[in-house]
Design an enzyme around this catalytic site. Structure first.
Site, PDB file in Angstrom:
ATOM      1  N   SER A 126      -7.525 -21.236 -15.173  1.00 16.77           N
ATOM      2  CA  SER A 126      -6.617 -19.741 -15.136  1.00 16.77           C
ATOM      3  C   SER A 126      -5.345 -20.008 -14.918  1.00 16.77           C
ATOM      4  O   SER A 126      -4.879 -20.584 -15.659  1.00 16.77           O
ATOM      5  CB  SER A 126      -7.487 -18.915 -14.102  1.00 16.77           C
ATOM      6  N   ASP A 147     -15.812 -15.008 -21.314  1.00 16.95           N
ATOM      7  CA  ASP A 147     -14.744 -14.790 -20.527  1.00 16.95           C
ATOM      8  C   ASP A 147     -14.123 -13.455 -20.838  1.00 16.95           C
ATOM      9  O   ASP A 147     -13.850 -13.235 -21.863  1.00 16.95           O
ATOM     10  CB  ASP A 147     -13.656 -16.039 -20.870  1.00 16.95           C
ATOM     11  N   HIS A 204     -15.528 -16.755 -16.881  1.00 13.46           N
ATOM     12  CA  HIS A 204     -13.961 -17.428 -16.775  1.00 13.46           C
ATOM     13  C   HIS A 204     -14.352 -18.757 -16.059  1.00 13.46           C
ATOM     14  O   HIS A 204     -13.361 -19.149 -15.797  1.00 13.46           O
ATOM     15  CB  HIS A 204     -13.321 -16.296 -16.127  1.00 13.46           C
TER      16      HIS A 204
END
Length: 307
Positions: free
Chosen positions: A103, A237, A265
């Protein structure tokens, strides 16, 4: 003698306390695991121990996250985080590493590779930020004025039992992958701490804006053309579109792309065995990048490597 047992450690860097987890020292190539925004090294718990045999694994809590210090005057920019990782590796007497970023940590991993190619052997981007503009509404809102007050109010007015109940209910409903729900719950829990809350807001305002991600590393992906790159994403995601990862693979045709079907995610948390095998295979099956000055000059100027 190699120390394979996982350890939680602390080190003082520039007067600031940095917490990190380490396993497999002396066992093999070093892998540096970089977590995302409002998370900590615990993000990597599902895969951390399994990676230790044969790899030297380091998972720090970034400044302002987890058990690391959260100074009000800290440098919470991408460049600041990248420099902090470089300093941690140098302090631990690690010459080079494979940088794995999840991320927001993916944006840091790319920044690290750009700033410190001499420390970078490979880059692994997991559901990475910094590859496009689109972003979930909740994170875009974090860049708005008054965010810290809202987070403080939410943390103080919502009792822990209510947050736990909401967490359990979200699992039962099953509208989102379990690891995504767990990630949101963990982030909300950390906002009870004033320092962590402030660090989150400072970081978010530097990287995000109301319309999406402020920083787009896609324009500099060519700097990774001679670096082994592994791209990982989940097709469910809802935080960062998988399309960003697919577009990055198009820009880096020599990169390796792995899409985890059914994952959100946090693909490494949802399918840990697959992720561990994939990362091991990637490290074992690729030669580390050249980190010398000539290689960096070639990448910046777009000069093809000869031979």
């Amino acid at each position: 003698m190699a120390d394979q047992s996982p350890q939680e450690r602390e080190i003082l860097l520039h007067g600031q306390r940095v917490s990190y987890r380490e396993t497999g020292r002396g066992e093999g190539p070093t892998v540096l695991l970089v977590h995302g925004l409002a998370a900590s090294s615990r993000t990597w718990a599902p895969v951390f121990d399994a990676l230790g045999g044969g790899l030297h694994v380091i998972a720090p809590d970034l400044l302002g996250h987890g058990a690391s210090e959260a100074p009000r005057s800290g440098d919470y920019s991408l460049g600041g985080y990248a420099t902090g990782l470089r300093d941690l590796l140098a302090a631990l007497d690690v010459d080079r590493a494979t940088i794995v970023g999840h991320s927001f940590g993916g944006g840091i991993a790319m920044q690290f590779a750009h700033q410190f190619p001499e420390f970078t052997e490979r880059v692994v981007l997991v559901s990475s930020g910094g590859l496009g503009h689109d972003l979930t509404l909740a994170l875009r809102a974090a860049s708005l004025p008054g965010t810290e007050l809202v987070l403080r109010s939410a943390a103080s007015l919502t009792p822990p039992w209510m947050r736990r109940a909401a967490h359990r209910l979200a699992h039962r409903v099953g509208a989102a992958p379990r690891s995504d729900i767990d990630g949101v719950h963990t982030a909300l829990e950390t906002f009870a701490d004033r320092g962590t809350r402030g660090a989150f807001v400072q970081t978010a305002r530097g990287a995000l804006e109301p319309s999406g991600q402020r920083l787009d590393g896609a324009q500099r992906l060519h700097l990774l053309e001679e670096v082994p790159v592994l791209l990982v994403g989940g097709n469910r995601d809802r935080v960062i579109p998988l399309a960003h990862t697919l577009a990055a693979h198009d820009r880096l045709p020599d990169s390796r792309l792995e899409v985890f079907d059914g994952a959100g995610h946090f693909p490494h948390a949802e399918q840990p065995d697959r992720f561990v095998g994939l990362l091991r295979d990637f490290v074992d099956g690729t030669a580390p990048a050249e980190g010398d000055r000539d290689a960096l000059r070639r990448r910046i100027l777009g000069i093809p490597r000869v031979g």
